[in-house]
Design a protein around this motif. Structure first.
Motif, PDB file in Angstrom:
ATOM      1  N   ALA A  70       0.197  -0.922  -0.086  1.00 52.92           N
ATOM      2  CA  ALA A  70      -0.354   0.001   0.227  1.00 52.92           C
ATOM      3  C   ALA A  70       0.724   1.263   0.236  1.00 52.92           C
ATOM      4  O   ALA A  70       1.303   2.076  -0.821  1.00 52.92           O
ATOM      5  N   ASP A  71       2.152   1.146   0.817  1.00 50.64           N
ATOM      6  CA  ASP A  71       2.848   2.256   0.955  1.00 50.64           C
ATOM      7  C   ASP A  71       2.890   2.465  -0.693  1.00 50.64           C
ATOM      8  O   ASP A  71       3.364   4.289  -0.971  1.00 50.64           O
ATOM      9  N   ARG A  72       3.469   1.882  -1.492  1.00 46.20           N
ATOM     10  CA  ARG A  72       4.341   1.819  -2.337  1.00 46.20           C
ATOM     11  C   ARG A  72       3.141   2.171  -3.210  1.00 46.20           C
ATOM     12  O   ARG A  72       3.771   3.291  -4.681  1.00 46.20           O
ATOM     13  N   ILE A  73       2.339   1.794  -3.812  1.00 45.61           N
ATOM     14  CA  ILE A  73       1.212   2.301  -4.257  1.00 45.61           C
ATOM     15  C   ILE A  73       0.605   3.266  -3.627  1.00 45.61           C
ATOM     16  O   ILE A  73       0.506   4.469  -5.294  1.00 45.61           O
ATOM     17  N   ARG A  74       0.791   3.962  -2.959  1.00 45.99           N
ATOM     18  CA  ARG A  74       0.415   5.309  -2.848  1.00 45.99           C
ATOM     19  C   ARG A  74       1.756   6.202  -2.859  1.00 45.99           C
ATOM     20  O   ARG A  74       1.310   7.076  -3.811  1.00 45.99           O
ATOM     21  N   ALA A  85      -9.780   0.267  -2.169  1.00 42.56           N
ATOM     22  CA  ALA A  85     -10.379   0.737  -2.685  1.00 42.56           C
ATOM     23  C   ALA A  85      -8.712   1.773  -3.104  1.00 42.56           C
ATOM     24  O   ALA A  85      -8.895   2.223  -4.158  1.00 42.56           O
ATOM     25  N   LEU A  86      -7.462   1.694  -2.430  1.00 41.01           N
ATOM     26  CA  LEU A  86      -6.500   1.964  -2.966  1.00 41.01           C
ATOM     27  C   LEU A  86      -6.186   1.358  -4.276  1.00 41.01           C
ATOM     28  O   LEU A  86      -5.677   1.632  -5.377  1.00 41.01           O
ATOM     29  N   ALA A  87      -6.515  -0.647  -4.378  1.00 38.86           N
ATOM     30  CA  ALA A  87      -6.379  -0.984  -5.392  1.00 38.86           C
ATOM     31  C   ALA A  87      -7.249  -0.403  -6.563  1.00 38.86           C
ATOM     32  O   ALA A  87      -6.905  -0.492  -7.911  1.00 38.86           O
ATOM     33  N   GLU A 111      -3.498  -9.273 -17.073  1.00 36.04           N
ATOM     34  CA  GLU A 111      -2.213  -9.068 -16.030  1.00 36.04           C
ATOM     35  C   GLU A 111      -2.815  -7.615 -14.857  1.00 36.04           C
ATOM     36  O   GLU A 111      -2.587  -8.619 -13.625  1.00 36.04           O
ATOM     37  N   HIS A 112      -3.138  -6.816 -15.659  1.00 35.63           N
ATOM     38  CA  HIS A 112      -3.395  -5.783 -15.041  1.00 35.63           C
ATOM     39  C   HIS A 112      -4.510  -6.034 -13.844  1.00 35.63           C
ATOM     40  O   HIS A 112      -4.493  -5.696 -12.687  1.00 35.63           O
ATOM     41  N   ILE A 113      -5.289  -6.339 -14.148  1.00 39.73           N
ATOM     42  CA  ILE A 113      -6.455  -6.889 -12.681  1.00 39.73           C
ATOM     43  C   ILE A 113      -6.451  -8.032 -12.338  1.00 39.73           C
ATOM     44  O   ILE A 113      -6.786  -8.055 -11.296  1.00 39.73           O
ATOM     45  N   GLY A 114      -5.517  -9.083 -12.574  1.00 39.70           N
ATOM     46  CA  GLY A 114      -5.186 -10.147 -12.297  1.00 39.70           C
ATOM     47  C   GLY A 114      -4.648  -9.595 -10.701  1.00 39.70           C
ATOM     48  O   GLY A 114      -4.144 -10.337  -9.415  1.00 39.70           O
ATOM     49  N   LEU A 115      -3.588  -8.811 -10.928  1.00 37.24           N
ATOM     50  CA  LEU A 115      -2.013  -8.213 -10.021  1.00 37.24           C
ATOM     51  C   LEU A 115      -2.976  -7.351  -8.788  1.00 37.24           C
ATOM     52  O   LEU A 115      -2.831  -7.962  -7.929  1.00 37.24           O
ATOM     53  N   SER A 116      -4.181  -6.602  -9.731  1.00 35.32           N
ATOM     54  CA  SER A 116      -5.505  -5.801  -8.523  1.00 35.32           C
ATOM     55  C   SER A 116      -5.884  -6.560  -7.646  1.00 35.32           C
ATOM     56  O   SER A 116      -5.800  -6.672  -6.515  1.00 35.32           O
ATOM     57  N   ASN A 117      -6.508  -7.640  -7.827  1.00 39.57           N
ATOM     58  CA  ASN A 117      -6.798  -9.297  -7.284  1.00 39.57           C
ATOM     59  C   ASN A 117      -5.889  -9.440  -6.180  1.00 39.57           C
ATOM     60  O   ASN A 117      -6.189  -9.593  -5.427  1.00 39.57           O
ATOM     61  N   ILE A 119      -3.262  -8.420  -5.108  1.00 42.69           N
ATOM     62  CA  ILE A 119      -2.953  -7.308  -3.689  1.00 42.69           C
ATOM     63  C   ILE A 119      -4.068  -7.069  -3.196  1.00 42.69           C
ATOM     64  O   ILE A 119      -4.188  -7.084  -1.673  1.00 42.69           O
ATOM     65  N   LYS A 120      -5.246  -7.198  -3.649  1.00 43.52           N
ATOM     66  CA  LYS A 120      -6.893  -6.821  -3.068  1.00 43.52           C
ATOM     67  C   LYS A 120      -6.548  -8.267  -1.141  1.00 43.52           C
ATOM     68  O   LYS A 120      -7.120  -8.346  -0.648  1.00 43.52           O
ATOM     69  N   GLY A 121      -6.374  -9.724  -2.713  1.00 44.55           N
ATOM     70  CA  GLY A 121      -6.519 -10.587  -1.735  1.00 44.55           C
ATOM     71  C   GLY A 121      -5.003 -10.462  -0.514  1.00 44.55           C
ATOM     72  O   GLY A 121      -5.629 -11.191   0.087  1.00 44.55           O
ATOM     73  N   VAL A 122      -4.523  -9.573  -0.743  1.00 43.88           N
ATOM     74  CA  VAL A 122      -3.310 -10.272   0.038  1.00 43.88           C
ATOM     75  C   VAL A 122      -3.633  -9.511   1.828  1.00 43.88           C
ATOM     76  O   VAL A 122      -3.342  -9.494   2.950  1.00 43.88           O
TER      77      VAL A 122
END
Length: 163
Positions: A70-74, A85-87, A111-117, A119-122
């Protein structure tokens, strides 16, 4: 290590084989870190939880490393939200703030959607669970810690590909 006793995550003592050399004692103390290095773990893992790794605190190593995502995405997006919400905002399919590929082909979008999912899973499976449960009720074994930290490392490696 030299007297043959170690403290468990529950704060109890248990008998272990005595270490006979300094290098053997250091090796045991750095076992988790060494296993992560053998997996070519992303440097962000060490940046966020090096102290926890040194004492093989699996619970807090995992908890702190999840925060790194989350820190890196921010940092990359300038967003201030958190969790799903962030993802969702960062990996929007209509106006993505983060793209790890050209985002043109169906494969790119998957791939884009999968990475988002992922991240949300983690966030849901690991970060939220460790944030809301006492450590004594959320045991994490060394093997689980390695798997989780490797997954988080993989996410960081994908984020390294931001276009």
């Amino acid at each position: 290590m030299f007297i043959g006793v170690e403290i468990t995550d529950e704060g109890r003592f248990r008998l272990v084989d005595k270490a006979t050399t300094i290098s053997e004692a250091e090796g045991r103390a750095n076992r988790l870190k060494q296993k992560l290095e053998n997996r070519n773990t992303h440097l962000k893992i060490y940046e966020y939880c090096s102290a926890e790794l040194l004492v093989e605190n699996y619970f807090h190593s995992v908890f702190e490393s999840t925060k790194s995502i989350a820190d890196r995405i921010r940092d990359v997006t300038g967003l201030h939200s958190d969790g799903n919400a962030l993802a969702d905002a960062a990996f929007s399919t209509t106006n993505p703030l983060i793209k790890i590929n050209d985002f043109i082909t169906p494969t790119d979008r998957s791939e884009h959607i999968g990475l988002s999912n992922l991240i949300k899973g983690v966030f849901g499976l690991i970060r939220n669970s460790t944030a809301h449960e006492p450590k004594i009720r959320f045991e994490i074994s060394e093997e689980e810690a390695l798997d989780i930290l490797t997954t988080i490392s993989y996410i960081h490696k994908k984020l390294d590909k931001i276009v």
